[in-house]
Motif scaffolding. Sequence first.
Motif, mmCIF file in Angstrom:
data_model
loop_
_atom_site.group_PDB
_atom_site.id
_atom_site.type_symbol
_atom_site.label_atom_id
_atom_site.label_comp_id
_atom_site.label_asym_id
_atom_site.label_seq_id
_atom_site.Cartn_x
_atom_site.Cartn_y
_atom_site.Cartn_z
ATOM 1 N N TYR A 1 2.217 1.770 -3.412
ATOM 2 C CA TYR A 1 1.181 2.303 -4.309
ATOM 3 C C TYR A 1 1.067 3.817 -4.141
ATOM 4 O O TYR A 1 0.963 4.551 -5.130
ATOM 5 C CB TYR A 1 -0.160 1.633 -4.010
ATOM 6 C CG TYR A 1 -1.316 2.264 -4.743
ATOM 7 C CD1 TYR A 1 -1.496 2.057 -6.119
ATOM 8 C CD2 TYR A 1 -2.217 3.092 -4.072
ATOM 9 C CE1 TYR A 1 -2.550 2.652 -6.797
ATOM 10 C CE2 TYR A 1 -3.266 3.698 -4.741
ATOM 11 C CZ TYR A 1 -3.429 3.481 -6.111
ATOM 12 O OH TYR A 1 -4.461 4.087 -6.789
ATOM 13 N N ARG A 2 1.107 4.294 -2.897
ATOM 14 C CA ARG A 2 1.034 5.735 -2.644
ATOM 15 C C ARG A 2 2.259 6.443 -3.233
ATOM 16 O O ARG A 2 2.162 7.554 -3.764
ATOM 17 C CB ARG A 2 0.933 6.004 -1.151
ATOM 18 C CG ARG A 2 -0.416 5.602 -0.559
ATOM 19 C CD ARG A 2 -0.367 5.537 0.956
ATOM 20 N NE ARG A 2 0.095 6.799 1.541
ATOM 21 C CZ ARG A 2 0.488 6.927 2.802
ATOM 22 N NH1 ARG A 2 0.497 5.858 3.603
ATOM 23 N NH2 ARG A 2 0.883 8.110 3.256
ATOM 24 N N CYS B 1 1.748 6.665 -6.990
ATOM 25 C CA CYS B 1 0.814 7.749 -7.322
ATOM 26 C C CYS B 1 1.503 9.109 -7.235
ATOM 27 O O CYS B 1 1.264 10.002 -8.069
ATOM 28 C CB CYS B 1 -0.383 7.707 -6.377
ATOM 29 S SG CYS B 1 -1.486 6.295 -6.639
ATOM 30 N N ILE C 1 -1.276 -2.833 -5.683
ATOM 31 C CA ILE C 1 -0.856 -3.122 -4.310
ATOM 32 C C ILE C 1 -0.401 -4.574 -4.190
ATOM 33 O O ILE C 1 0.641 -4.873 -3.582
ATOM 34 C CB ILE C 1 -2.006 -2.820 -3.325
ATOM 35 C CG1 ILE C 1 -2.222 -1.306 -3.215
ATOM 36 C CG2 ILE C 1 -1.694 -3.403 -1.935
ATOM 37 C CD1 ILE C 1 -3.406 -0.919 -2.345
ATOM 38 N N GLU D 1 -8.097 4.637 -10.728
ATOM 39 C CA GLU D 1 -8.498 4.011 -9.465
ATOM 40 C C GLU D 1 -8.604 2.493 -9.596
ATOM 41 O O GLU D 1 -8.371 1.754 -8.635
ATOM 42 C CB GLU D 1 -9.838 4.607 -9.017
ATOM 43 C CG GLU D 1 -10.313 4.102 -7.657
ATOM 44 C CD GLU D 1 -9.410 4.549 -6.513
ATOM 45 O OE1 GLU D 1 -9.395 3.871 -5.470
ATOM 46 O OE2 GLU D 1 -8.704 5.577 -6.682
ATOM 47 N N SER D 2 -8.942 2.011 -10.800
ATOM 48 C CA SER D 2 -9.094 0.564 -11.004
ATOM 49 C C SER D 2 -7.775 -0.193 -10.856
ATOM 50 O O SER D 2 -7.763 -1.415 -10.719
ATOM 51 C CB SER D 2 -9.690 0.288 -12.391
ATOM 52 O OG SER D 2 -8.783 0.738 -13.402
ATOM 53 N N CYS D 3 -6.656 0.534 -10.887
ATOM 54 C CA CYS D 3 -5.330 -0.100 -10.771
ATOM 55 C C CYS D 3 -4.924 -0.343 -9.320
ATOM 56 O O CYS D 3 -3.937 -1.052 -9.068
ATOM 57 C CB CYS D 3 -4.268 0.770 -11.443
ATOM 58 S SG CYS D 3 -4.538 1.108 -13.185
ATOM 59 N N LYS D 4 -5.634 0.240 -8.367
ATOM 60 C CA LYS D 4 -5.163 0.254 -6.977
ATOM 61 C C LYS D 4 -4.911 -1.140 -6.412
ATOM 62 O O LYS D 4 -3.781 -1.451 -5.991
ATOM 63 C CB LYS D 4 -6.168 0.997 -6.098
ATOM 64 C CG LYS D 4 -5.732 1.096 -4.635
ATOM 65 C CD LYS D 4 -6.687 1.942 -3.809
ATOM 66 C CE LYS D 4 -6.218 2.022 -2.361
ATOM 67 N NZ LYS D 4 -7.112 2.864 -1.531
ATOM 68 N N GLU D 5 -5.931 -1.978 -6.377
ATOM 69 C CA GLU D 5 -5.771 -3.296 -5.756
ATOM 70 C C GLU D 5 -4.774 -4.174 -6.502
ATOM 71 O O GLU D 5 -3.903 -4.796 -5.871
ATOM 72 C CB GLU D 5 -7.124 -3.991 -5.643
ATOM 73 C CG GLU D 5 -8.086 -3.321 -4.665
ATOM 74 C CD GLU D 5 -7.491 -3.215 -3.271
ATOM 75 O OE1 GLU D 5 -6.747 -4.140 -2.849
ATOM 76 O OE2 GLU D 5 -7.736 -2.190 -2.602
ATOM 77 N N GLU E 1 0.823 -1.210 0.000
ATOM 78 C CA GLU E 1 0.000 0.000 0.000
ATOM 79 C C GLU E 1 0.857 1.261 0.000
ATOM 80 O O GLU E 1 0.549 2.240 -0.693
ATOM 81 C CB GLU E 1 -0.940 -0.003 1.209
ATOM 82 C CG GLU E 1 -1.919 1.146 1.199
ATOM 83 C CD GLU E 1 -2.991 1.023 2.271
ATOM 84 O OE1 GLU E 1 -3.711 2.010 2.490
ATOM 85 O OE2 GLU E 1 -3.095 -0.053 2.881
#
Length: 634
Positions: free
Chosen positions: A560-561, A564, A583, A576-580, A557
Amino acid sequence: MNKKEKLRQQLLEQTFGKNAKNRRLTPLDMKQDIDSFSGELEDILKFQQDHITELSQSLSQEDIDRLNHEMEKDFGVKIVSSKKEVDVDLLKKVEDDLNKKWRYDDMIHQLLSSMKKVTLMNKNEYSFLFYNVDGNDVKNIMSDYANMVYEEKIAYFSFLNYTQQLDVFYQDIYRCLYGNEKMIVIDYLELLPIPFMQPLLSLLKNKEMVLTKRYVEVNGCLKETNNQLVKDAISSLKWENKYIILITHDSLNHLTNQFGDPFIKGIDECIEYHQLKKEDYQQLLLDKYNIWKENVEKHIHIVWNDCQIYEYLLDKKIVLEDIDNYFDQIFEKLIDFKEQYQLSQVSFLYQDNQLYIQIMNEKIDIFKENDSQFNDIDQQLQELVGLQEVKDYLKSLKQYYETMQKRKQQGKKVMEVSKHMIFTGHPGTGKTTVARILAQYLKSLGILKSGHLIEVSRKDLVGQYVGHTAVQTSQVITSALGGVLFIDEAYSLYRGKDDSFGLEAIDTLVKAMEDNRDEFVVILAGYQKEMELFLESNSGLRSRFSNIIEFKDYTGEELYRIACSIAKGKEYIIDESCKEPLITYLQQTNQKESGNGRLARNIVEKAIIHQATRDCQDDLLILEDFGLEGCENR
């Protein structure tokens, strides 16, 4: 008689006279011959000694010390005296100069009176204890004394944040006893570890410290040896031709209760420290202010006629050792204002507990910008992803220095802490970024003067030929004064006991940290395991780095931040769809590779390149751009 016998007879007659054939050597004859020969040998040695002494008059002190060392090592004697004669008239002048500069009249008079007595009695070894000491004034006075009398620095080490390792203690004592410095200053005696008490007492009483192990000297450091046959093994340290000054920030009664009466009686003389009288403090502050003001007017051609700066410092009760820091901050502001407004004359105003500079009917708070700078730097720190342990440490450091500053202003005792640090962790965990922010952070707190960062590695410190390393390392250290020296992969400096160049760089660094302990901060960075081994390469390293901060690997996580943030800096947005999926991928990959921040940067840069092949006009990075198919099975 054959030819051989005739020749033998001639040699005997030449040596023992014509009656040599019938002569028999008796014990008395042998004693007379030996006495005669010894007398001739003594005459020869005396002639050589006088001749060398005469020649030494044109040698430097360093040449004489080196010659002494070589003669003592080869023959066990010292032929050339390295003792500098000190006369009573010189000590009288030194006393006047020290009183004028420091105004501790009673304490300085007691010290110099003892020094005169020691000089007249021709005592080469003498110990002092200064007790109830507040701050660094005694250390600085002794430093000035050594410079005025012997034209050299003091040998100094402190038990503040000291290790419990006896080897480190032996190393520091060895460095002081066998160095060129005449004055040895040992600070924070009240923090002396109990195991070190008896060896130090033995040194003070018997002028010798018997070591519990056998050592050899390697590049100026003690190295333990188990070889009973080794040549020049060191089993004790001798105190010769030096003065030892002990400093405690506690009372004499407390020290006696702590170490016992025999320890205190082992010290030749005890001198009590007293706070400066109010009028003396005011006069010293005024003298410092006038000298600084004169230098400012001379160098940047700005004048002012008020004493508002002096009134501000006096009212704030700024301790003398911190005055220069305030002067430096004001000087920097004056330079900026001169360039901006083309000024030649200014005025200051001390009002509402603040110091202002008045320019063209405008009041500007001198120190308000420092608060603003600190807030900006602190915001940069808080914006870093993760690193909560690092943030908490720096926050506690800020609170500590603010508390110590208040204690100083109240006239209370303060305890300095070691500022040198070790950053451990894998690459990409933010060590260099934090070091850069830390340098500015410490500057904004008034701990460092410039707050710049010098980042180096082994190749920047280690030379390519004998004698080059110490010079090169010293040059790097000089460039770091006022800021932070960051040594990445510091463990690479030590490549084993045969790496003489690396060991020389480490020894030079350790000495500079003592000589310039308040002028710069050293940060060593590297892998945790390798750094542990590195700390064993020099017995003085571990005790000087009490702040070890671990930079843990980032979580998925956190990475990921970071990704970004990197994308935003390049004016892209991660969908946003790439987040999970991201991570999951970053977590799995980082556990295997420990790429950390570099992993996040690489994946974003690859996504940007792939996005360009889609021939799209927006700034959105979608899952397809990252190419994460099957990441769950990685």
